[in-house]
Design a protein around this motif. Structure first.
Motif, PDB file in Angstrom:
ATOM      1  N   PHE A  81       6.799   7.933   7.161  1.00  0.00           N
ATOM      2  CA  PHE A  81       6.458   8.540   5.828  1.00  0.00           C
ATOM      3  C   PHE A  81       5.148   7.599   5.269  1.00  0.00           C
ATOM      4  O   PHE A  81       4.661   6.549   5.893  1.00  0.00           O
ATOM      5  N   LEU A  82       4.549   8.549   3.974  1.00  0.00           N
ATOM      6  CA  LEU A  82       3.355   7.995   3.377  1.00  0.00           C
ATOM      7  C   LEU A  82       3.992   7.546   2.204  1.00  0.00           C
ATOM      8  O   LEU A  82       4.082   8.591   1.330  1.00  0.00           O
TER       9      LEU A  82
ATOM     10  N   TRP B 272     -11.759  10.955  15.659  1.00  0.00           N
ATOM     11  CA  TRP B 272     -11.469  10.522  14.171  1.00  0.00           C
ATOM     12  C   TRP B 272     -12.671  11.248  13.703  1.00  0.00           C
ATOM     13  O   TRP B 272     -13.873  11.513  14.031  1.00  0.00           O
ATOM     14  N   ALA B 273     -12.254  11.957  12.398  1.00  0.00           N
ATOM     15  CA  ALA B 273     -13.453  12.727  11.753  1.00  0.00           C
ATOM     16  C   ALA B 273     -14.301  11.619  11.025  1.00  0.00           C
ATOM     17  O   ALA B 273     -13.936  10.551  10.494  1.00  0.00           O
ATOM     18  N   ASP B 274     -15.662  12.155  10.931  1.00  0.00           N
ATOM     19  CA  ASP B 274     -16.561  11.430  10.058  1.00  0.00           C
ATOM     20  C   ASP B 274     -16.330  11.204   8.659  1.00  0.00           C
ATOM     21  O   ASP B 274     -15.644  12.124   8.291  1.00  0.00           O
ATOM     22  N   PRO B 275     -17.052  10.402   8.008  1.00  0.00           N
ATOM     23  CA  PRO B 275     -16.807  10.597   6.463  1.00  0.00           C
ATOM     24  C   PRO B 275     -17.357  11.844   6.121  1.00  0.00           C
ATOM     25  O   PRO B 275     -18.271  12.388   6.610  1.00  0.00           O
ATOM     26  N   GLY B 276     -16.535  12.407   4.879  1.00  0.00           N
ATOM     27  CA  GLY B 276     -17.055  13.726   4.315  1.00  0.00           C
ATOM     28  C   GLY B 276     -16.425  14.906   4.849  1.00  0.00           C
ATOM     29  O   GLY B 276     -16.460  16.029   4.410  1.00  0.00           O
TER      30      GLY B 276
ATOM     31  N   ARG C 100       6.669   3.982 -11.102  1.00  0.00           N
ATOM     32  CA  ARG C 100       5.978   3.176 -11.767  1.00  0.00           C
ATOM     33  C   ARG C 100       5.627   1.569 -11.430  1.00  0.00           C
ATOM     34  O   ARG C 100       5.461   0.543 -11.886  1.00  0.00           O
ATOM     35  N   ALA C 101       6.030   1.385 -10.153  1.00  0.00           N
ATOM     36  CA  ALA C 101       5.946   0.035  -9.642  1.00  0.00           C
ATOM     37  C   ALA C 101       4.470  -0.122  -9.305  1.00  0.00           C
ATOM     38  O   ALA C 101       3.705   0.932  -8.981  1.00  0.00           O
ATOM     39  N   PRO C 102       3.975  -1.242  -9.157  1.00  0.00           N
ATOM     40  CA  PRO C 102       2.636  -1.494  -8.668  1.00  0.00           C
ATOM     41  C   PRO C 102       2.483  -1.309  -7.257  1.00  0.00           C
ATOM     42  O   PRO C 102       3.114  -1.203  -6.365  1.00  0.00           O
ATOM     43  N   LEU C 103       1.045  -0.359  -7.151  1.00  0.00           N
ATOM     44  CA  LEU C 103       0.938   0.064  -5.802  1.00  0.00           C
ATOM     45  C   LEU C 103       0.400  -0.852  -4.872  1.00  0.00           C
ATOM     46  O   LEU C 103      -0.790  -1.583  -5.458  1.00  0.00           O
ATOM     47  N   ARG C 104       0.757  -0.994  -3.786  1.00  0.00           N
ATOM     48  CA  ARG C 104       0.272  -2.136  -2.674  1.00  0.00           C
ATOM     49  C   ARG C 104      -0.441  -1.348  -1.874  1.00  0.00           C
ATOM     50  O   ARG C 104      -0.549  -0.259  -1.595  1.00  0.00           O
ATOM     51  N   ASP C 105      -1.592  -2.103  -1.179  1.00  0.00           N
ATOM     52  CA  ASP C 105      -2.593  -1.495  -0.406  1.00  0.00           C
ATOM     53  C   ASP C 105      -1.758  -0.710   0.774  1.00  0.00           C
ATOM     54  O   ASP C 105      -2.056   0.372   0.989  1.00  0.00           O
ATOM     55  N   ALA C 106      -0.588  -1.334   1.316  1.00  0.00           N
ATOM     56  CA  ALA C 106      -0.058  -0.935   2.430  1.00  0.00           C
ATOM     57  C   ALA C 106       0.734   0.523   2.224  1.00  0.00           C
ATOM     58  O   ALA C 106       0.827   1.377   3.009  1.00  0.00           O
ATOM     59  N   ASP C 107       0.929   1.074   0.942  1.00  0.00           N
ATOM     60  CA  ASP C 107       1.507   2.081   0.264  1.00  0.00           C
ATOM     61  C   ASP C 107       0.695   3.365   0.719  1.00  0.00           C
ATOM     62  O   ASP C 107       1.000   4.341   0.631  1.00  0.00           O
ATOM     63  N   ASN C 108      -0.651   3.164   0.676  1.00  0.00           N
ATOM     64  CA  ASN C 108      -1.622   4.262   1.100  1.00  0.00           C
ATOM     65  C   ASN C 108      -1.775   4.576   2.648  1.00  0.00           C
ATOM     66  O   ASN C 108      -2.544   5.484   3.011  1.00  0.00           O
ATOM     67  N   TYR C 109      -0.915   3.884   3.297  1.00  0.00           N
ATOM     68  CA  TYR C 109      -1.142   4.173   4.871  1.00  0.00           C
ATOM     69  C   TYR C 109       0.059   4.525   5.503  1.00  0.00           C
ATOM     70  O   TYR C 109       1.324   4.494   4.796  1.00  0.00           O
ATOM     71  N   LEU C 110       0.235   5.345   6.526  1.00  0.00           N
ATOM     72  CA  LEU C 110       1.375   5.822   7.247  1.00  0.00           C
ATOM     73  C   LEU C 110       2.205   4.559   7.742  1.00  0.00           C
ATOM     74  O   LEU C 110       1.554   3.787   8.183  1.00  0.00           O
TER      75      LEU C 110
ATOM     76  N   THR D  57      -7.831   8.506   8.292  1.00  0.00           N
ATOM     77  CA  THR D  57      -7.919   7.959   7.028  1.00  0.00           C
ATOM     78  C   THR D  57      -6.793   7.358   6.217  1.00  0.00           C
ATOM     79  O   THR D  57      -6.848   6.823   5.211  1.00  0.00           O
ATOM     80  N   ARG D  58      -5.715   7.533   6.965  1.00  0.00           N
ATOM     81  CA  ARG D  58      -4.462   7.197   6.356  1.00  0.00           C
ATOM     82  C   ARG D  58      -3.644   6.088   7.400  1.00  0.00           C
ATOM     83  O   ARG D  58      -2.521   5.970   7.126  1.00  0.00           O
ATOM     84  N   LEU D  59      -4.736   5.338   8.223  1.00  0.00           N
ATOM     85  CA  LEU D  59      -3.909   4.501   8.973  1.00  0.00           C
ATOM     86  C   LEU D  59      -4.423   3.089   8.723  1.00  0.00           C
ATOM     87  O   LEU D  59      -5.717   2.744   8.442  1.00  0.00           O
ATOM     88  N   ASP D  60      -3.527   2.047   8.718  1.00  0.00           N
ATOM     89  CA  ASP D  60      -3.683   0.854   8.598  1.00  0.00           C
ATOM     90  C   ASP D  60      -4.379   0.271   9.870  1.00  0.00           C
ATOM     91  O   ASP D  60      -3.750   0.260  10.877  1.00  0.00           O
ATOM     92  N   PRO D  61      -5.450  -0.253   9.788  1.00  0.00           N
ATOM     93  CA  PRO D  61      -6.373  -0.637  11.000  1.00  0.00           C
ATOM     94  C   PRO D  61      -5.608  -1.863  11.770  1.00  0.00           C
ATOM     95  O   PRO D  61      -6.121  -2.269  12.978  1.00  0.00           O
ATOM     96  N   GLU D  62      -4.665  -2.672  10.762  1.00  0.00           N
ATOM     97  CA  GLU D  62      -4.075  -3.559  11.678  1.00  0.00           C
ATOM     98  C   GLU D  62      -2.866  -3.557  12.076  1.00  0.00           C
ATOM     99  O   GLU D  62      -2.016  -4.312  12.431  1.00  0.00           O
ATOM    100  N   ASP D  63      -2.243  -2.190  11.874  1.00  0.00           N
ATOM    101  CA  ASP D  63      -1.008  -1.566  12.050  1.00  0.00           C
ATOM    102  C   ASP D  63      -1.059  -1.165  13.634  1.00  0.00           C
ATOM    103  O   ASP D  63      -1.088  -0.011  13.868  1.00  0.00           O
ATOM    104  N   ARG D  64      -0.632  -1.932  14.606  1.00  0.00           N
ATOM    105  CA  ARG D  64      -0.759  -1.443  16.033  1.00  0.00           C
ATOM    106  C   ARG D  64       0.212  -0.420  16.209  1.00  0.00           C
ATOM    107  O   ARG D  64      -0.027   0.597  17.236  1.00  0.00           O
ATOM    108  N   ALA D  65       1.223  -0.274  15.503  1.00  0.00           N
ATOM    109  CA  ALA D  65       2.272   0.869  15.551  1.00  0.00           C
ATOM    110  C   ALA D  65       1.712   2.326  15.362  1.00  0.00           C
ATOM    111  O   ALA D  65       2.145   3.457  16.051  1.00  0.00           O
ATOM    112  N   THR D  66       0.619   2.307  14.511  1.00  0.00           N
ATOM    113  CA  THR D  66       0.136   3.563  14.162  1.00  0.00           C
ATOM    114  C   THR D  66      -1.481   3.710  14.676  1.00  0.00           C
ATOM    115  O   THR D  66      -1.862   4.885  14.800  1.00  0.00           O
TER     116      THR D  66
END
Length: 338
Positions: free
Chosen positions: A193-194, A46-50, A205-215, A144-153
């Motif tokens: 998809f992301l 995994w890449a470091d920040p920056g 224009r629907a409210p953006l959920r945190d989960a929408d930012n993850y694969l 940076t696009r993975l939900d740390p709680e999603d075991r599938a990804t």
């Protein structure tokens, strides 16, 4: 002889930070045995920040240029689903970092099939006489696009970059890309998809959920489609170039899951010992997976001049593609970390 694109050099890199299954198990409810049994993966990087995708791509690109013994090309094609930013494209930035000022560069998005799509685009430019040499890079930073709680990804994806230099040659020489079979299926676009960031999500224009930012990925369905599409594409490609499964010395598929690789080989009747497996060391690196696997296999001596090599890939979109070549005598260095 007909003009063709010939593989002239390879380069690859992964970030410095190695994340083994024990570390993943402290983040996600799983363990080393479960991950290895289900995926074959033991480690990913995994890449470091920056660090951005273009940074990895530039290192891999430079290594490919060195492998080919050249310092310039006529085009730069970057296959990625995780560009530095939505706009502008990342390829011109990579070209500039490599000192290729003024050289045309563009991004190509075909998910995990992106590298093979990039090879086809480069081969077309060379065959048409628009270019003598093309640098094709596959690079992605999915960490940076993975939900740390999603075991599938979270357990599957790693970051990395791999690159190839193609030069003009003829179809009869070693390293020539002999043909392509590509396809897509947009009806199944929601299997991997992301959600956030595109015009579809923004226009609704629907409210953006945190989960929408993850694969998001539906693994079981992806498995079925991957086997069907990779096997079908490979068989179509072999038929078009006049090879049979028995002719294939090395089978290099997209490194998503070792069970997928083995199942595709079984369907095609390619012996499993001819399957190149690299995902155990780096995980699923998306568009970078095939050039990373090629680089590793070449350095370890599993790829030798004259071997008949089949490449096949599958990714979100859905997208898939295959190509084949007789392995050339090229100088390849090991995978760099940075």
């Amino acid at each position: 002889m007909s003009r063709a694109a010939v593989l002239a050099g390879l380069g690859a890199m992964v970030p410095e930070r190695a994340v083994d299954n024990e570390e993943i198990s402290r983040i996600v409810d799983t363990d080393d045995e479960w991950i290895r049994t289900r995926t074959g993966i033991g480690r990913r990087y995994w890449a470091d920040p920056g660090t951005a995708t273009g940074d990895l791509a530039a290192v891999a690109g430079r290594r490919a240029l060195e492998s080919a013994g050249v310092d310039t090309v006529d085009q730069v094609i970057l296959a990625t689903s995780t560009p530095n930013r939505p706009m502008p494209a990342t390829a011109p930035e990579v070209a500039s970092a490599l000192g290729l000022d003024g050289v045309p560069g563009f991004d190509l998005s075909a998910a995990c099939a992106g590298f093979v799509y990039g090879l086809q685009s480069a081969a077309g430019a060379i065959a048409a006489g628009f270019a003598e040499r093309v640098l094709v890079i596959g690079a992605d930073i999915w960490s940076t696009r993975l939900d740390p709680e999603d075991r599938a990804t979270a357990i599957i994806f790693g970051d990395g970059a791999g690159a190839a230099v193609l030069r003009a040659g003829d179809a009869a020489e070693p390293g020539a890309l002999l043909g392509f079979d590509l396809g897509s299926d947009g009806a199944n676009r929601d299997l991997a998809f992301l959600p956030a960031g595109g015009s579809r999500q923004r226009s609704e224009r629907a409210p953006l959920r945190d989960a929408d930012n993850y694969l998001a990925m539906r693994g079981k369905e992806i498995f079925t489609h991957a086997v069907e599409r990779m096997a079908g594409s490979s068989e179509a490609l072999l038929d078009s170039v006049g090879w049979t499964a028995a002719d294939v010395d090395r089978f290099v598929g997209h490194q998503a899951n070792v069970r997928i690789l083995h199942t595709v080989a079984d369907v095609m009747t390619v012996p499993r010992e001819r399957v190149v497996v690299h995902l155990d060391k780096v995980g699923n690196t998306s568009a970078a997976s095939i050039p990373l696997a090629l680089t590793d296999a070449a350095v370890e001596g599993r790829l030798t001049p004259g071997q008949k090599v089949l490449l096949t890939s599958f990714g979100g979109g859905l997208s898939w593609g295959s190509t084949a070549l007789s392995w050339p005598d090229i100088k390849v260095s090991g995978i760099e970390t940075a």
